[in-house]
Write a protein that holds these residues in place. Structure first.
Motif, PDB file in Angstrom:
ATOM      1  N   HIS A   5     -36.509 -20.666 -68.222  1.00 46.29           N
ATOM      2  CA  HIS A   5     -35.261 -20.469 -68.960  1.00 46.29           C
ATOM      3  C   HIS A   5     -34.120 -20.715 -67.979  1.00 46.29           C
ATOM      4  CE1 HIS A   5     -32.369 -18.775 -71.772  1.00 46.29           C
ATOM      5  NE2 HIS A   5     -31.815 -18.208 -70.715  1.00 46.29           N
ATOM      6  N   GLU A   7     -29.847 -21.290 -67.304  1.00 42.88           N
ATOM      7  CA  GLU A   7     -28.461 -21.166 -67.754  1.00 42.88           C
ATOM      8  C   GLU A   7     -27.588 -21.902 -66.755  1.00 42.88           C
ATOM      9  OE1 GLU A   7     -27.422 -17.066 -68.219  1.00 42.88           O
ATOM     10  OE2 GLU A   7     -28.841 -16.776 -69.849  1.00 42.88           O
ATOM     11  N   THR A   9     -23.658 -22.982 -65.927  1.00 45.21           N
ATOM     12  CA  THR A   9     -22.273 -22.658 -66.262  1.00 45.21           C
ATOM     13  C   THR A   9     -21.354 -23.708 -65.648  1.00 45.21           C
ATOM     14  OG1 THR A   9     -22.833 -20.319 -66.300  1.00 45.21           O
ATOM     15  CG2 THR A   9     -20.497 -20.867 -66.165  1.00 45.21           C
ATOM     16  N   THR A  42     -21.208 -21.987 -70.879  1.00 48.98           N
ATOM     17  CA  THR A  42     -22.569 -21.708 -70.417  1.00 48.98           C
ATOM     18  C   THR A  42     -23.563 -22.309 -71.394  1.00 48.98           C
ATOM     19  OG1 THR A  42     -21.869 -19.665 -69.350  1.00 48.98           O
ATOM     20  CG2 THR A  42     -24.217 -19.903 -69.776  1.00 48.98           C
ATOM     21  N   ALA A  44     -27.586 -22.517 -72.213  1.00 47.03           N
ATOM     22  CA  ALA A  44     -28.919 -21.955 -71.982  1.00 47.03           C
ATOM     23  C   ALA A  44     -29.945 -22.871 -72.639  1.00 47.03           C
ATOM     24  CB  ALA A  44     -29.010 -20.545 -72.558  1.00 47.03           C
TER      25      ALA A  44
END
Length: 166
Positions: A5, A7, A9, A42, A44
Motif C-alpha cells: 500500500h 501513499e 504526496t 495525496t 493512495a
C-alpha cells in the motif's frame, strides 16, 4: 511478488476535473485526496513488487508521471509504503489521536486563556493550527499543534497601562 500500500504526496491544488482525470490515468483503483489548506494532494494506491524499494519506486513513478501529464507540474512531498498486512492492521487499529476542543485547548496556554479568546484566535490568527474535525460541540485540534502555537504566540498586553512614575 508481494502487495504493498503506497501513499504519494505532492504539491498542487487540482480541481475536481483534474482529480477525476488522475483517477482514470493511474493504474488500479487509486484514492486521491486534496487538502486545500496545505495545497497538497495525496494518492493512495496498491502496488505489486518484490521489495519495499521496488514498491516505492513504482508508486513514485506512476503518480508523478500521471500528475505531470494531468497537472503539468508535480513536486514530491513524501512517499509512504506499507506491506498489505501492516496497512490492514493500521486501518483496523488506528493510532489514537490526542485531540482537544476549545475548553481544553484554552488551558494549554501559559497562563491559560479563556475559551472565547481561544475561539477568537482560531478564527482570526493566521498562524493558528487548522482544526482536524468539526463535531456537534465544535472544532477539535491536535494537542501538539495547539501547544506549539501557544509556545510561539506573542500575547499582547490588555487592560489599562501602568501609571507613569513621576
Amino acid at each position: 511478488m508481494a502487495s504493498w500500500h503506497a501513499e504519494v504526496t505532492l504539491t498542487g491544488k487540482p480541481g475536481d476535473t483534474a482529480i477525476e482525470e488522475l483517477t482514470t490515468t493511474l493504474p488500479g483503483f487509486p484514492v486521491i485526496t486534496a487538502d486545500e489548506q496545505t495545497g497538497r494532494l495525496t494518492v493512495a494506491l496498491a502496488v505489486d513488487a518484490s521489495t519495499v524499494r521496488q514498491a516505492t519506486d513504482a508508486a513514485f513513478k506512476a503518480v508523478t508521471d500521471a500528475a505531470r501529464a494531468v497537472l503539468g507540474k508535480a513536486e514530491l512531498v513524501g512517499v509512504r509504503v506499507l506491506s498489505e498486512e501492516d496497512y490492514r492492521a493500521e486501518v483496523e487499529r488506528p493510532a489514537r489521536l490526542d485531540l482537544v476542543g476549545s475548553t481544553e485547548g484554552s488551558k494549554l496556554f501559559d497562563p491559560p486563556i479563556s475559551r472565547q479568546r481561544f475561539e477568537e484566535l482560531a478564527r482570526t490568527h493566521p498562524d493558528f493550527p487548522p482544526h482536524v474535525a468539526e463535531l456537534a460541540r465544535g472544532k477539535v485540534y491536535t494537542r501538539a499543534s495547539v501547544e506549539a502555537f501557544g509556545g510561539r504566540w506573542e500575547r499582547r498586553r490588555t487592560g489599562r497601562p501602568p501609571k507613569a512614575k513621576d
